[in-house]
Every structure is written in C-alpha cells, then in structure tokens.
Design a protein around this motif. Structure first.
Motif, short mmCIF file in Angstrom:
data_model
loop_
_atom_site.label_atom_id
_atom_site.label_comp_id
_atom_site.label_asym_id
_atom_site.label_seq_id
_atom_site.Cartn_x
_atom_site.Cartn_y
_atom_site.Cartn_z
N UNK A 89 31.77 33.37 43.69
CA UNK A 89 31.86 34.62 44.43
C UNK A 89 33.31 34.94 44.77
N UNK A 90 34.06 33.91 45.16
CA UNK A 90 35.44 34.12 45.58
C UNK A 90 36.32 34.58 44.43
N UNK A 91 36.11 34.02 43.25
CA UNK A 91 36.97 34.28 42.11
C UNK A 91 36.54 35.48 41.27
N UNK A 92 35.30 35.88 41.40
CA UNK A 92 34.76 36.94 40.53
C UNK A 92 35.17 38.33 41.01
N UNK A 93 35.24 39.22 40.06
CA UNK A 93 35.43 40.63 40.37
C UNK A 93 34.03 41.22 40.53
N UNK A 94 33.51 41.14 41.74
CA UNK A 94 32.13 41.53 41.99
C UNK A 94 32.07 42.94 42.54
N UNK A 95 31.05 43.64 42.11
CA UNK A 95 30.79 44.97 42.64
C UNK A 95 29.30 45.10 42.85
#
Length: 151
Positions: free
Chosen positions: A27-33
């Motif tokens: 979660x911290x490293x991902x480009x989440x949307x």
C-alpha cells in the motif's frame, strides 16, 4: 491444512483477516487510486464484519483466487461480498449484515494495490459473483454457532 500436491498450506479466506507488513508495504509503495462504484448495477454488496465474512466464504469452499469480487476495508473491519444485483436483499435479515444496492456506493480500488480502506482480497474477474443464497446460509450458520457457544 497442507495441500497434498505441493506440500503448501491451502489458501483460505480467513488467512487474510490480519494485515501483515508485506501488505502495508504494498500500500505504501503503490500508486493507488480509489473511486466510488454504484451498487445495484453490476452487483449488490453484502457488508459483514471482516472475520465473520471470511469464515463464511471458507465454509462455502469458494476459491480465493477464482475471481469472486470481495473487498476489505481494514480500517472499519468490514468485508464487502459482491452478489448478483437485486439478490443481496436475501441477506437483510441476517444479524450484523448490511446490504448495499441501488442508490448506494462503495469505495473500490481502481489502480495499484488498493488501500487500507479499499482492498480487493479477491479481485473481480469476469462475471463471477458469490451466490447470495449460499452466502446467507453460511452467515446464518455462523450466527447459530455463535448463539450455541454463548448458551
């Protein structure tokens, strides 16, 4: 429970109830949307306490990696199990269950690994949905088991 063909543990739904450091790092490293998805169109969402919902899916023996859309909100400890549109209502009378249908929305990941508030524990693939009739049966059996233990 070991898998006889590979010697590995069987991948159960309940094994993902707790967030581990690896998931936090994703979660911290991902480009989440995330975005809002309307309920009642492609599916209804049956909302239940996380561990109870995962245990119900284990009881149904549904494969975790088979593409059943199941969403976890680890912040509120809720599981969203997607069922055919218009069929979630069969779960309305189950204690501790809420049904989201037409007029409701749910937060879903649309890119990356998701977030703590919207994480696909089983990402949707194709049109496979959990059968609401079978789900209500598993959830009611869990209520009966809890009541038997309490008495």
């Amino acid at each position: 429970m070991p898998n006889s063909s590979s010697g590995r543990r069987r991948s159960t739904w309940s094994s993902i109830a707790d967030v581990d450091d690896l998931l936090r790092e994703r979660w911290r490293r991902a480009d989440c949307r995330t975005d809002w998805a309307h309920c009642g169109r492609e599916w209804d969402a049956v909302v239940v306490e996380l561990r109870r919902g995962l245990d119900a899916l284990d009881a149904l023996r549904l494969g975790r990696h088979r593409g059943y859309p199941v969403l976890a909100d680890y912040l509120t400890n809720r599981l969203y199990v997607m069922v055919d549109p218009g069929t979630g209502s069969v779960c309305r009378d189950v204690p501790g269950v809420r049904v989201l249908s037409t007029g409701s929305q749910v937060l879903v990941p649309v890119s990356g690994a998701g977030t703590a508030a919207a994480h696909w524990v089983s990402a949707p693939r194709g049109s496979r949905l959990v059968d609401s009739g079978k789900l209500v049966g598993a959830l009611l059996r869990s209520v009966d088991a809890e009541q038997a233990v309490a008495s």
